[in-house]
Design an enzyme around this catalytic site. Structure first.
Site, PDB file in Angstrom:
ATOM      1  N   ASP A 285      51.087 -39.106  28.179  1.00 55.33           N
ATOM      2  CA  ASP A 285      51.491 -39.727  29.430  1.00 55.33           C
ATOM      3  C   ASP A 285      50.698 -39.138  30.598  1.00 55.33           C
ATOM      4  O   ASP A 285      50.642 -37.926  30.767  1.00 55.33           O
ATOM      5  CB  ASP A 285      52.988 -39.475  29.644  1.00 55.33           C
ATOM      6  CG  ASP A 285      53.528 -40.120  30.898  1.00 55.33           C
ATOM      7  OD1 ASP A 285      53.552 -41.360  30.954  1.00 55.33           O
ATOM      8  OD2 ASP A 285      53.914 -39.376  31.826  1.00 55.33           O
TER       9      ASP A 285
ATOM     10  N   GLU B   2      46.763 -41.830  28.195  1.00 52.62           N
ATOM     11  CA  GLU B   2      47.039 -42.825  29.216  1.00 52.62           C
ATOM     12  C   GLU B   2      46.237 -42.423  30.458  1.00 52.62           C
ATOM     13  O   GLU B   2      46.577 -41.460  31.137  1.00 52.62           O
ATOM     14  CB  GLU B   2      48.538 -42.841  29.536  1.00 52.62           C
ATOM     15  CG  GLU B   2      48.886 -43.830  30.618  1.00 52.62           C
ATOM     16  CD  GLU B   2      50.306 -43.662  31.104  1.00 52.62           C
ATOM     17  OE1 GLU B   2      51.096 -44.593  30.924  1.00 52.62           O
ATOM     18  OE2 GLU B   2      50.619 -42.595  31.678  1.00 52.62           O
TER      19      GLU B   2
END
Length: 183
Positions: A91, A126
């Site tokens: 993330d 990401e």
């Protein structure tokens, strides 16, 4: 795998904040976060202390350079791999640190840590960034990165619709190979 921050409601943060504000006893979590005694960009004030929170005041950033935090993250990675996880989506990996090189190094550490427990662990980042930044992140050894800017602009869909998908694919291969990694 969210390793950039916790919630401000997380027990680690609550314990650390109480300790930093002098409202609690010792806290093993005090070094899990980044603190300041003065206001600065990307920090949130709580009483007479500021904590790093680049995304939001209710998402305090973890101190990714801290040994205790890395040990904790390693045990989390090990736990999930032992349950059968074959990889992780990282993330917000471009935001692990305000320094891009530190963020890349941390991605490398995550990849190396995962591979200790599963030699085939697949790591995808990401990365809400352009090609030049993503190319730098490939130096971490991670397996792939989302091309959000390309998807958001319709670059990928346009390439497929115009029968130039092979040109787009080659640009992605070149992006990765220019970072000294190979597909």
């Amino acid at each position: 795998l969210v390793v950039n921050h916790t919630s401000s409601e997380h027990p680690w943060f609550k314990s650390a904040l109480a300790y930093k504000k002098g409202q609690g006893g010792e806290s093993k979590y005090a070094d899990y976060y980044n603190w300041s005694n003065r206001q600065q960009a990307g920090y949130t004030q709580s009483g007479n202390i500021w904590y790093e929170s680049q995304f939001s005041s209710n998402m305090p950033d973890l101190n990714i350079n801290g040994t205790a935090v890395r040990n904790e993250i390693e045990s989390i990675i090990k736990y999930w791999i032992e349950l059968g996880t074959d990889g992780f989506r990282l993330d917000g990996c471009c935001y692990y640190s305000q320094s891009q090189s530190e963020s890349v190094e941390f991605c490398k550490w995550i990849k190396e840590t995962a591979v200790k427990y599963n030699e085939r662990a697949y790591i995808v980042g990401e990365a809400w960034s352009g090609g030049a930044t993503i190319s730098e992140f490939y130096k971490s050894g991670c397996d792939s990165f989302f091309n959000f800017p390309g998807a958001g602009s319709g670059e990928i869909a346009q390439a497929v619709k115009s029968n130039s998908a092979s040109d787009f694919w080659m640009s992605m291969v070149n992006l990765k190979s220019n970072s000294n990694n190979y597909i």
